[in-house]
Enzyme design. Sequence first.
Site, PDB file in Angstrom:
ATOM      1  N   GLU A  12       4.962 -11.803   8.579  1.00 38.24           N
ATOM      2  CA  GLU A  12       4.778 -11.062   9.833  1.00 38.24           C
ATOM      3  C   GLU A  12       4.895 -11.961  11.064  1.00 38.24           C
ATOM      4  OE1 GLU A  12       2.078  -7.289   8.368  1.00 38.24           O
ATOM      5  OE2 GLU A  12       1.065  -9.214   8.527  1.00 38.24           O
ATOM      6  N   GLY A  78       1.347   1.117   6.254  1.00 39.19           N
ATOM      7  CA  GLY A  78       1.693   2.295   5.470  1.00 39.19           C
ATOM      8  C   GLY A  78       1.663   3.515   6.383  1.00 39.19           C
ATOM      9  N   MET A 172      -4.651  -3.172   6.729  1.00 44.30           N
ATOM     10  CA  MET A 172      -5.819  -3.879   6.192  1.00 44.30           C
ATOM     11  C   MET A 172      -6.461  -4.869   7.167  1.00 44.30           C
ATOM     12  SD  MET A 172      -4.353  -4.444   2.300  1.00 44.30           S
ATOM     13  CE  MET A 172      -5.888  -5.069   1.637  1.00 44.30           C
ATOM     14  N   GLU A 173      -6.027  -4.881   8.440  1.00 42.56           N
ATOM     15  CA  GLU A 173      -6.568  -5.899   9.369  1.00 42.56           C
ATOM     16  C   GLU A 173      -6.871  -5.401  10.780  1.00 42.56           C
ATOM     17  OE1 GLU A 173      -3.423  -6.383   7.913  1.00 42.56           O
ATOM     18  OE2 GLU A 173      -4.073  -7.591   6.194  1.00 42.56           O
ATOM     19  N   ASP A 196       6.094   1.370   4.186  1.00 34.12           N
ATOM     20  CA  ASP A 196       5.934   2.237   3.004  1.00 34.12           C
ATOM     21  C   ASP A 196       5.125   3.462   3.420  1.00 34.12           C
ATOM     22  OD1 ASP A 196       3.749  -0.157   2.813  1.00 34.12           O
ATOM     23  OD2 ASP A 196       2.867   1.768   2.243  1.00 34.12           O
TER      24      ASP A 196
END
Length: 230
Positions: A12, A78, A172-173, A196
Amino acid sequence: MKIAIMGAMREEIDPILEKFESYKTFEYAGNVFYTCTYGVHELVIAYSKIGKVFSAITASVMIERFGAQVLLFSGVAGGISKELKIGDLIMASALCQHDVDITAFGHPYGFIPEGSVMIETDSDLRSLAAEIAVDMSIDLYEGIIATGDQFVASAERKAWIEKTFNADALEMEGASVACVCHNFGIPFFVLRAISDSADGEAGVDFDTFLQSSAQVSAKFILEMVKRIGD
Ligand code: OS5
């Protein structure tokens, strides 16, 4: 201005580092921090490693040790909203933690006493991003991003997160970084390109589209850096 740019995974931030011919590196608290100048700004760039704990450490160090005055997060997510296809960009209007559950005490999902379910991103940075999107003829989606320490690869979990938090994307962050910045009073912005759809195909799609989607997000973030303070 001292601007922090962070991602969670090396993939990233690599497209951002590639733009610079030289930078200094500093190892601290389990991360490598890269510093350089870009126009009138000083940058500190790092990837945190995956999840809420590692990302909170990195954001805190960027603010406290490197003196970041604004923080931009660049990465992948996602997609939840049906409008979001792989490669599309979403900026968070607000973020929440979908894996926080103290409902046994009568609290709503995502709520921690003395906190709030949602943390809003900086409205000036969102306005700047919206202007840039128009100038670059890019579709930039704005919505709620839900964060948790889970790689979501299930239609059922995804549907629950959508229903419970009205979320448009998940990762997730973001919410842990938001929590750090909010508590330190640092303006922040979270941008994610979809890798995704957080369903049964998520693992395969993520592996296929991580690099290309990370590149889409990084390119936009660099454009923002150029125009911060104009
Ligand atoms: O940082 C994690 C969250 N990111 C956003 C995201 C996401 N989050 C939750 N659910 C989804 N469906 C999501 N789609 C996009 C992406 C990232 C997901 S966790 C990916 C872990 C992949 C991995 N595991 N091991 N490696 C890669 C190899 C490795 C080895 C050594 C060092 C680093 C990596």
